[in-house]
Design a protein around this motif. Structure first.
Motif, mmCIF file in Angstrom:
data_model
loop_
_atom_site.group_PDB
_atom_site.id
_atom_site.type_symbol
_atom_site.label_atom_id
_atom_site.label_comp_id
_atom_site.label_asym_id
_atom_site.label_seq_id
_atom_site.Cartn_x
_atom_site.Cartn_y
_atom_site.Cartn_z
ATOM 1 N N ASP A 123 0.833 -1.208 0.000
ATOM 2 C CA ASP A 123 0.000 0.000 0.000
ATOM 3 C C ASP A 123 0.867 1.257 0.000
ATOM 4 N N GLN A 124 2.004 1.204 0.700
ATOM 5 C CA GLN A 124 2.875 2.377 0.762
ATOM 6 C C GLN A 124 3.513 2.676 -0.597
ATOM 7 N N GLU A 127 0.711 3.986 -2.906
ATOM 8 C CA GLU A 127 0.288 5.351 -2.588
ATOM 9 C C GLU A 127 1.058 6.377 -3.411
ATOM 10 N N ARG A 131 -0.439 8.926 -6.238
ATOM 11 C CA ARG A 131 -0.259 10.385 -6.069
ATOM 12 C C ARG A 131 0.202 11.048 -7.357
#
Length: 341
Positions: A123-124, A127, A131
């Motif tokens: 998920d990191q 992300e 973005r």
């Protein structure tokens, strides 16, 4: 290439990605600049290593490049940072944020404190993709998996949903590299990326970064105090001491013919692989604190060759040979020291 601004006429137009000119950084209530008038550049696909003791201004310089210095208490006292012919210091905060994590990325020194322990590593990574890219969450997750595989994390599909505490130090560092490279940045800054790793994992991480750089053409700025890392990965080297660049040039020139007493001291303090015959060489004295900076050469209180001129006047960074510069009144050292003998 790393060189003085007066020596850049031979650089092919368009090859220079980042140029830093006379950058000075000061903190509130400080009596001197923490980073004092440094200039360097890096070309596309090139590796610049910035080397020096802890506290010399390496990491602060990197944070300034990324726009991550808190202002205040920090301020840019002077200078210019040009990225792909854009003046970063004049850009709006939102524009710099759009560049950060996209065209410019950074690997921080300690992955355990840089990764969020509350979120899965997949998920990191995703992300950052979401973005900066117009993709769906499913596409971003596929990109995260692709990056974990690219940095050679075993069983990447299973690790995608792991938390950072479930990974070893070497694997966490690979996740940080995957996160930094997920959007194919033009510039990657790595701040001591192998400091906390054993030598075997360190070698693997350096080899991985070199391979990925060759595949992508990313420019790399490696911040380190380890001259072994410098010899392994650098094309160009900038040696920093007490906020100033004291020597810079091609890696072979720096290692074969160091021209600043501080650089010589760093190299002399390296342990050898053979049987130890005596104690390791050390550099006498301490790095000056920000409120006690010498008025002349900042290395003068620790230098074995100090003269009255060194104590009174700060030396300029000037050429000692082709693309090799040193900030020392006695450079080239072999000439002056031979005369003294």
């Amino acid at each position: 290439m790393v060189e003085s601004l007066e020596m850049q006429s031979d650089v092919t137009a368009g090859s220079r990605l980042l140029t830093v000119e006379n950058l000075a950084i000061r903190f509130k209530n400080a009596t001197a600049n923490t980073v004092d008038g440094i200039s360097f550049g890096v070309d596309r696909g090139e590796t610049l290593c910035i080397v020096g003791e802890s506290g010399c201004g390496k990491s602060i310089s990197a944070l300034a490049l990324m726009g991550l210095l808190p202002m205040p208490p920090a301020e840019i006292a002077s200078g210019r940072i040009s990225f792909d012919q854009k003046d970063l210091l004049s850009l709006p905060a939102k524009t710099r944020a759009d560049l950060r994590g996209d065209r410019m990325a950074m690997i921080f020194q300690e992955p355990m404190t840089s990764l969020n322990p509350s979120f899965r590593i997949g998920d990191q990574i995703a992300e950052g993709v979401l973005r900066h890219r117009a993709v769906s969450p499913a596409d971003a997750r596929r990109r995260a998996l692709e990056m974990l595989e690219r940095v050679k994390i075993p069983a990447a599909s299973e690790r995608l949903d792991d938390y950072s505490h479930q990974l070893s130090g070497g694997m966490r560092q690979r996740v940080m590299i995957a996160m930094a490279l997920a959007n194919d940045p033009d510039l990657l800054i790595a701040d001591e990326p192998t400091t906390a790793l054993d030598v075997t994992i360190q070698a693997q991480i350096l080899d991985l970064m070199r391979t990925l750089q060759q595949e992508t053409g990313t420019a790399l700025i490696m911040i380190t105090h380890d001259l072994g890392v410098v010899a392994e990965i650098a094309d160009q080297v900038a040696v920093m001491y007490a906020g100033k660049i004291v020597e810079q040039g091609p890696v072979q020139a720096i290692f074969d013919d160091p021209q600043h007493p501080y650089t010589i001291g760093l190299m002399s303090s390296l342990p050898s692989l053979g049987e130890r015959q005596s104690r390791l060489t050390t550099i006498a004295g301490m790095v000056p604190t920000i409120d006690r900076m010498p008025s002349g050469c900042r290395f003068a209180p620790r230098c074995p060759f100090t003269t009255v001129t060194c104590e009174a006047q700060a030396p300029a960074l000037s050429a000692v040979s082709d693309r090799h510069l040193a900030a020392c009144h006695l450079a080239p050292l072999e000439n002056h020291l031979a005369e003294a003998l």
